[in-house]
Design a protein around this motif. Sequence first.
Motif, PDB file in Angstrom:
ATOM      1  N   THR A 147       0.331  -1.249  -0.297  1.00 48.76           N
ATOM      2  CA  THR A 147       0.223  -0.132  -0.020  1.00 48.76           C
ATOM      3  C   THR A 147       0.886   1.186  -0.047  1.00 48.76           C
ATOM      4  OG1 THR A 147      -0.130   0.046   2.374  1.00 48.76           O
ATOM      5  CG2 THR A 147      -1.743  -1.090   1.008  1.00 48.76           C
ATOM      6  N   GLY A 152       1.184   1.146  -4.769  1.00 40.34           N
ATOM      7  CA  GLY A 152       0.203   2.614  -3.639  1.00 40.34           C
ATOM      8  C   GLY A 152       0.633   3.639  -3.846  1.00 40.34           C
ATOM      9  N   GLU A 183      -4.486   4.513  -0.267  1.00 41.37           N
ATOM     10  CA  GLU A 183      -4.153   2.936  -0.119  1.00 41.37           C
ATOM     11  C   GLU A 183      -3.734   2.700   1.407  1.00 41.37           C
ATOM     12  OE1 GLU A 183      -2.900  -0.249  -2.007  1.00 41.37           O
ATOM     13  OE2 GLU A 183      -4.761   0.420  -2.591  1.00 41.37           O
ATOM     14  N   ARG A 186      -6.604   2.233   3.005  1.00 36.71           N
ATOM     15  CA  ARG A 186      -6.792   0.821   2.777  1.00 36.71           C
ATOM     16  C   ARG A 186      -6.271  -0.143   4.184  1.00 36.71           C
ATOM     17  NH1 ARG A 186      -6.287  -4.199  -0.307  1.00 36.71           N
ATOM     18  NH2 ARG A 186      -4.655  -2.890  -1.380  1.00 36.71           N
ATOM     19  N   PHE A 187      -5.092   0.128   4.205  1.00 33.07           N
ATOM     20  CA  PHE A 187      -4.174  -0.268   5.481  1.00 33.07           C
ATOM     21  C   PHE A 187      -4.797  -0.041   6.188  1.00 33.07           C
ATOM     22  CE2 PHE A 187      -0.561  -0.979   8.216  1.00 33.07           C
ATOM     23  CZ  PHE A 187      -0.521  -2.282   8.798  1.00 33.07           C
ATOM     24  N   ASN A 207     -12.699  -3.341   2.604  1.00 34.14           N
ATOM     25  CA  ASN A 207     -11.826  -2.650   0.941  1.00 34.14           C
ATOM     26  C   ASN A 207     -12.650  -2.483   0.617  1.00 34.14           C
ATOM     27  OD1 ASN A 207      -9.390  -3.291  -0.095  1.00 34.14           O
ATOM     28  ND2 ASN A 207     -10.716  -4.212  -1.959  1.00 34.14           N
TER      29      ASN A 207
END
Length: 294
Positions: A147, A152, A183, A186-187, A207
């Motif tokens: 990410t 990412g 990203e 998202r992590f 997600n």
Amino acid sequence: MNEALTNYLDNHRRTIQVELTKYIHELSIPEQLKESMLYSIDAGGKRLRPILLFASYETYASDFSKVLSSAVALEMIHTYSLIHDDLPAMDNDDFRRGMPTNHKAFDEATAILAGDALLTYSFEIISNDSNLEAEQKVELIKMLANTSGPSGMVGGQILDMQAELNPVSLEELENIHALKTGELVRFAVYAGAYLGNASKDKLQALNDFAYYLGLIFQVQDDILDVTGDSAKIGKSVGSDENNQKSTFPKLLGLDGAIEQKNNYVKKAKNALILADAENSYLMMLTDHFSQRDH
């Protein structure tokens, strides 16, 4: 903002700040490097990414010790990216969070090395966490590298630079910011839910949630660069226009950007419902991300 969310944000900000400074202070490294790393860490910030990680984890579990190293690593990588973004070769900013940027407080070479140090140290922190199983460490390090790396955040950064001189479509702009900003979001969401043992179906819904939340964050950033208060934001407004950045207001107009943001909010909340997280702090943070003024 309601009192419960205010207290939640304040408590977790204090937690992450203590952990961040602890990890850096314990390093035996050249003093100038340590001072430069601490300068950007101690500048504060909203700490929204690690708080999001905490919130995602707490939706499904409660053993808080399991997520501290991932939260610290995530915020170190975010801080490194800001140090490098501010450099003359990138966004060329003189102020960050109301203070001189790292390269102004020290020098360009020191700022670059401080960013490099924060980036690489983050992976060491996760690998040394005795609260995590070996399989969990590998998964988290793999995800964080993905990410934050060329697939990412870094990839998104170069696309963002290329878009300064070339007009982009809405789809292209979404892709840029899904990488550059989204990203790491998202992590945060994935790592928290993964460590909380969320099911595969819930991870998939989260997600999708994280994708829209990253876009919400970026659209609001773009809006604040047009309408915000520089004293609250901590840097000059209008910098996107001055740097010829491709932004949502530039592409859609201010009203269009607000409408697009509200569309992302609706989709993010729908994804949270699918993840059985409609009564979580994640839902409250979605509104906070979309309505923040700095």
